[in-house]
Design a protein around this motif. Structure first.
Motif, PDB file in Angstrom:
ATOM      1  N   ALA A   1      -0.342  16.241  -7.616  1.00 49.94           N
ATOM      2  CA  ALA A   1      -0.445  14.792  -7.764  1.00 49.94           C
ATOM      3  C   ALA A   1       0.847  14.242  -8.353  1.00 49.94           C
ATOM      4  O   ALA A   1       1.363  14.769  -9.346  1.00 49.94           O
ATOM      5  CB  ALA A   1      -1.626  14.429  -8.661  1.00 49.94           C
TER       6      ALA A   1
ATOM      7  N   ASP B   1       0.820  -1.217   0.000  1.00 49.84           N
ATOM      8  CA  ASP B   1       0.000   0.000   0.000  1.00 49.84           C
ATOM      9  C   ASP B   1       0.852   1.265   0.000  1.00 49.84           C
ATOM     10  O   ASP B   1       0.317   2.377   0.107  1.00 49.84           O
ATOM     11  CB  ASP B   1      -0.912   0.018   1.239  1.00 49.84           C
TER      12      ASP B   1
ATOM     13  N   GLU C   1       0.307   4.053  -2.906  1.00 49.75           N
ATOM     14  CA  GLU C   1      -0.932   4.808  -2.693  1.00 49.75           C
ATOM     15  C   GLU C   1      -0.787   5.763  -1.513  1.00 49.75           C
ATOM     16  O   GLU C   1      -1.225   6.922  -1.577  1.00 49.75           O
ATOM     17  CB  GLU C   1      -2.086   3.840  -2.441  1.00 49.75           C
ATOM     18  N   ALA C   2      -0.161   5.282  -0.441  1.00 49.03           N
ATOM     19  CA  ALA C   2       0.014   6.120   0.744  1.00 49.03           C
ATOM     20  C   ALA C   2       0.922   7.304   0.442  1.00 49.03           C
ATOM     21  O   ALA C   2       0.662   8.439   0.873  1.00 49.03           O
ATOM     22  CB  ALA C   2       0.577   5.289   1.892  1.00 49.03           C
ATOM     23  N   TRP C   3       2.001   7.051  -0.281  1.00 51.75           N
ATOM     24  CA  TRP C   3       2.922   8.130  -0.650  1.00 51.75           C
ATOM     25  C   TRP C   3       2.206   9.184  -1.490  1.00 51.75           C
ATOM     26  O   TRP C   3       2.295  10.378  -1.204  1.00 51.75           O
ATOM     27  CB  TRP C   3       4.106   7.555  -1.432  1.00 51.75           C
ATOM     28  N   ASP C   4       1.525   8.730  -2.536  1.00 51.20           N
ATOM     29  CA  ASP C   4       0.878   9.666  -3.454  1.00 51.20           C
ATOM     30  C   ASP C   4      -0.181  10.500  -2.749  1.00 51.20           C
ATOM     31  O   ASP C   4      -0.306  11.711  -2.994  1.00 51.20           O
ATOM     32  CB  ASP C   4       0.257   8.908  -4.626  1.00 51.20           C
ATOM     33  N   ALA C   5      -0.945   9.870  -1.857  1.00 56.21           N
ATOM     34  CA  ALA C   5      -1.990  10.598  -1.135  1.00 56.21           C
ATOM     35  C   ALA C   5      -1.374  11.631  -0.197  1.00 56.21           C
ATOM     36  O   ALA C   5      -1.855  12.774  -0.106  1.00 56.21           O
ATOM     37  CB  ALA C   5      -2.858   9.617  -0.348  1.00 56.21           C
ATOM     38  N   ARG C   6      -0.321  11.244   0.488  1.00 60.28           N
ATOM     39  CA  ARG C   6       0.322  12.177   1.421  1.00 60.28           C
ATOM     40  C   ARG C   6       0.990  13.326   0.669  1.00 60.28           C
ATOM     41  O   ARG C   6       0.936  14.489   1.103  1.00 60.28           O
ATOM     42  CB  ARG C   6       1.348  11.419   2.271  1.00 60.28           C
TER      43      ARG C   6
ATOM     44  N   LEU D   1       0.108  14.620  -2.235  1.00 60.70           N
ATOM     45  CA  LEU D   1      -0.950  15.517  -2.701  1.00 60.70           C
ATOM     46  C   LEU D   1      -1.448  16.392  -1.555  1.00 60.70           C
ATOM     47  O   LEU D   1      -1.660  17.601  -1.727  1.00 60.70           O
ATOM     48  CB  LEU D   1      -2.101  14.704  -3.297  1.00 60.70           C
ATOM     49  N   LYS D   2      -1.599  15.808  -0.394  1.00 63.37           N
ATOM     50  CA  LYS D   2      -2.074  16.554   0.772  1.00 63.37           C
ATOM     51  C   LYS D   2      -1.063  17.613   1.197  1.00 63.37           C
ATOM     52  O   LYS D   2      -1.431  18.753   1.491  1.00 63.37           O
ATOM     53  CB  LYS D   2      -2.330  15.589   1.933  1.00 63.37           C
ATOM     54  N   ASP D   3       0.214  17.247   1.221  1.00 58.85           N
ATOM     55  CA  ASP D   3       1.236  18.157   1.728  1.00 58.85           C
ATOM     56  C   ASP D   3       1.678  19.201   0.715  1.00 58.85           C
ATOM     57  O   ASP D   3       2.041  20.323   1.089  1.00 58.85           O
ATOM     58  CB  ASP D   3       2.469  17.364   2.177  1.00 58.85           C
TER      59      ASP D   3
END
Length: 490
Positions: free
Chosen positions: A384, A368, A371-376, A378-380
């Motif tokens: 994307a 995972d 997915e975790a890297w990409d989501a974090r 984008l958030k930070d």
């Protein structure tokens, strides 16, 4: 011979063999034939087996019990040997060998996966390494925190709780500054053009020489991920080249010169002893970061660099030295940590710190991770990730088992902020020298106040002795706000 002398003679051979093993790693990342990966992994495992046997030799415990130090320096040597002996004795020989073998193999797999944007080719071996690192952490922690046990390898005495608190204190001011500069009306011009490899490498060597890099005890090569390697009389640097971005090569080189200069600046009497190497990775990063940023990206040095680059490339797209200073320090929402501006660099580290803590604790599975890297990210960063090479595959650290290493980059930045404040106070005319391409006064101050001591003092004590006060994130944050408020005309 006394027990202390016997112990020191034994340690001298261990240190020499460790240096040989390090040179095998340098060779693998620079000039080793690609087809030799499996052979090298067996060689590294064999070297680790020999080293582990020496590091856990029962005679070390006996010598430590019998040794009588004559002064505080002797006592520090004994403390460092005892620490390494305790830690090595907790790790089974099988585990030490397997870690050496797997991390050697994974370097090539990581490099190919990065080149092909194929995380699926790398994640299975990363999972194997993670399992081995969890086992190692369990052995070292002795019932304590697993991540702290790994972190202690790179920053002795530090804990994840302390680092998390430091990051919580830093994040609001960093985020606010980033938002201000990205929203500013004035935006520095980007550098454009084509910059041939050989000219970039010539400029990189010129910059290294300006910092007093000792070419009789060092050399420069190209690697996928820049690093430095070696100590005492042989400390080498690497860099990388992107022909559309000469700053990548130049500032990677200066960064690694900082690391290498630390090792070459240690008191030569400490060679082949535990005092003869940098005391922690945070201390090491303080040197690479102050060389690269506070010195190398300052207005004085970039003014000198502007003229060198203009001459080398028959002109630049940036009109003058002042505009060039802004160009060197542009804040952009890029993907790559090693290319990040000073404002956002620590935010990149915070992302990795949180993810690797979750991996070690079992809160995040490797499958995972993308997915975790990409989501974090984008958030930070509000962007994307466009491809894995710009995301989870960009750093080599996890591939070679360096869990717990990433936060030392941010610690190094904090230390560098404190050191820069003390340096500027001690050498008030420094910019006059830097404007002439002469970093010697800065390098000499750092060598005298920090580098020469090697491992003589624990990390925090070393920095506090150098700066004459307590460590704080405030000098770094104040420096960043002052610098970028000026550049962006806020």
């Amino acid at each position: 011979m006394s027990a202390f002398d016997d112990l020191l003679a034994f340690q001298r051979q261990t240190e020499a063999l460790s240096s040989v093993a390090e040179r095998l790693g340098w060779d693998q990342e620079t000039v080793m034939p690609r087809g030799a990966t499996e052979q090298r992994s067996e060689e590294m495992a064999a070297m680790e087996s020999v080293l582990h046997e020496r590091r856990t030799d029962p005679r070390i415990g006996e010598w430590l019990d019998q040794a009588e130090p004559e002064d505080t320096e002797d006592q520090r040597v004994l403390d460092l040997i005892a620490r390494d002996f305790r830690r090595a004795s907790r790790i089974p020989a099988r585990l030490a060998m397997e870690l050496a073998r797997q991390t050697s193999l994974s370097q090539g797999l990581w490099a190919e996966a990065r080149a092909n944007d194929a995380p699926q080719d790398f994640l299975p071996v990363l999972n194997d390494i993670l399992m081995l690192k969890r086992e190692e952490a369990s052995a070292l922690a002795d019932g304590g925190d697993l991540y702290d046990a790994l972190l202690d390898d790179y920053e002795p005495g530090a804990t994840q709780a302390e680092i998390a608190a430091l990051f919580d204190a830093m994040r609001p001011r960093l985020v606010a500054l980033r938002e201000d500069v990205l929203g500013a009306d004035h935006q520095p011009q980007a550098l454009s053009g084509d910059f041939p490899q050989e000219t970039q490498l010539w400029l990189a060597r010129t910059c290294a020489t300006a910092y007093g890099y000792d070419w009789t005890r060092g050399r420069m090569d190209i690697a996928v991920h820049p690093f430095s390697s070696g100590r005492w009389q042989d400390s080498r640097i690497t860099t990388r080249v992107v022909e559309t971005d000469p700053f990548n090569c130049i500032y990677s080189t200066i960064h690694e010169v900082g690391h290498s200069s630390y090792e070459l600046g240690i008191d030569p009497d400490y060679a082949f002893t535990p005092l003869g190497r940098g005391v922690s990775m945070g201390a090491h990063e303080s040197q690479s970061r102050i060389y690269e940023n506070q010195i190398g990206r300052g207005r004085a040095f970039t003014g000198w660099l502007y003229q060198r680059m203009s001459d080398a490339f028959d002109g630049l797209s940036v009109p003058d030295a002042e505009a060039f200073y802004g160009t060197v320090n542009r804040v952009t929402p890029g993907f790559i940590r090693t290319e990040a501006d000073e404002v956002q660099y620590n935010l990149h580290i915070m992302l990795r710190f949180d993810l690797e803590r979750d991996l070690i604790a079992g809160r995040l599975d490797v499958e995972d991770l993308v997915e975790a890297w990409d989501a974090r990210f984008l958030k930070d960063f509000g962007v994307a990730v466009d491809r894995p090479a710009n995301g989870v595959l960009q750093d080599v650290h996890w591939a070679v088992g360096l869990f717990g290493y990433f936060p030392t980059y941010a610690l190094g930045n904090v230390y560098a902020g404190c050191l820069n404040q003390a340096l500027r106070s001690a050498v008030p005319g420094l910019d006059r020298f830097l404007a002439a391409g002469d970093a010697a006064p800065a390098v000499e101050w750092l060598r005298e106040n920090m580098q020469r001591h090697g491992g003589l003092y624990p990390p925090r004590e070393l920095i506090e002795r150098a700066i004459g006060g307590e460590i704080s994130e405030a000098p770094l944050l104040d420096y960043l706000e002052d610098k970028f408020t000026g550049i962006y005309r806020l």
